[in-house]
Design an enzyme around this catalytic site. Structure first.
Site, PDB file in Angstrom:
ATOM      1  N   CYS A  74     -35.277  33.619 -92.053  1.00  0.00           N
ATOM      2  CA  CYS A  74     -35.009  34.534 -93.102  1.00  0.00           C
ATOM      3  C   CYS A  74     -33.621  34.580 -93.475  1.00  0.00           C
ATOM      4  CB  CYS A  74     -35.688  35.802 -92.943  1.00  0.00           C
ATOM      5  SG  CYS A  74     -36.062  36.541 -94.671  1.00  0.00           S
ATOM      6  N   HIS A  77     -41.129  34.473 -91.093  1.00  0.00           N
ATOM      7  CA  HIS A  77     -40.784  35.170 -90.002  1.00  0.00           C
ATOM      8  C   HIS A  77     -41.470  34.888 -88.833  1.00  0.00           C
ATOM      9  CE1 HIS A  77     -37.549  38.097 -91.387  1.00  0.00           C
ATOM     10  NE2 HIS A  77     -38.117  37.913 -92.586  1.00  0.00           N
ATOM     11  N   GLU A 120     -41.610  35.258 -85.762  1.00  0.00           N
ATOM     12  CA  GLU A 120     -41.500  36.242 -84.612  1.00  0.00           C
ATOM     13  C   GLU A 120     -42.616  37.338 -84.951  1.00  0.00           C
ATOM     14  OE1 GLU A 120     -39.381  36.353 -87.002  1.00  0.00           O
ATOM     15  OE2 GLU A 120     -38.919  38.410 -87.672  1.00  0.00           O
TER      16      GLU A 120
END
Ligand SMILES: [Mn+2]
Length: 237
Positions: A112, A215, A217
């Site tokens: 990002c 994202h 994660e």
């Protein structure tokens, strides 16, 4: 064990939760993606750019996470009214980390904001605000209030790249950004866009530089296949 440095974030305003102390932090899932991949996460607190090469000397690769808007001053523009919070101190430290990692030939992965600051550090530019600056925008790129772990928009792969072996042809990803890469820096390959043409991934296998606009994660919470993105990066370290 491979040591992956994570560029830290900080709370920029005195915070009653911590007795008005200022706080360095990183979201847990970035560290989880690295530990799940068998590597050791090391958080690098925001500091003087002069410290960057010493920090890079202690790690094997650099992960740049999400966060504040990148200051348009970094690529020679005035801020438009729709820009969010910027953090010139963080920008300067991360740009110094990127430059030091390239000099030391150590891999870099940006997520990002991390992908955006890589592009700017290498001479590219950003959209300060997609809604204002991209008239053809047709996809919701800030999916809030839909939760982080829910993927919402598709990728359109633009090349064979480090991720295409690990992700489906019609990969769905999450999206929490109002800025994006405008002009890709020289040397970066376009890997994926969204279906409305916003740049979602790039790479440079020669210098081992990788960036994604979504994202992964946060997708770890719902989809174990999201770990493959971290594993693919760690395999290059
Ligand atoms: Mn997006």
């Amino acid at each position: 064990m491979k040591k992956i440095g994570i560029a830290g974030n900080h709370l920029m305003h005195a915070n009653p939760r911590f007795g008005t102390n200022y706080v360095n932090y990183i979201q847990k899932n970035y560290a989880a993606g690295i530990t799940n991949g068998g590597a050791l996460p090391i958080i690098l607190p925001i500091g003087a750019p002069e410290l960057a090469s010493d920090y890079i000397a202690t790690i094997d690769a650099l992960l740049l996470p999400g966060g504040q808007d990148v200051s348009p001053d970094d690529y020679g523009e005035e801020p438009i009214p729709q820009i969010g919070e910027i953090d010139p101190q963080r920008d300067a430290f991360e740009i110094a980390l990127i430059q030091a990692a390239i000099v030391a030939d150590k891999p870099i992965f940006g997520i990002c904001r991390g992908a955006q600051i890589i592009n700017v550090a290498l001479g590219g530019t950003l959209y300060q605000d997609l809604t204002t600056q991209v008239p053809a925008l047709a996809v919701k790129h800030d999916q809030y209030p839909t939760k982080w772990s829910t993927p919402t928009h598709h990728l359109a792969w633009q090349s064979s790249n480090w991720l295409t072996a690990h992700m489906s042809k019609t990969a769905l990803v999450n999206s929490f950004h109002h800025q994006a890469v405008k002009t890709l820096a020289t040397g970066l390959q376009l890997d994926a866009t969204s279906t409305d043409g916003v740049i979602e991934a790039f790479s440079d296998e020669e210098r081992r530089i990788y960036g994604v606009q979504w994202h992964p994660e946060m997708l770890l919470m719902a989809d174990k296949n999201a770990q493959l993105v971290f594993d693919a990066f760690i395999s290059r370290v």
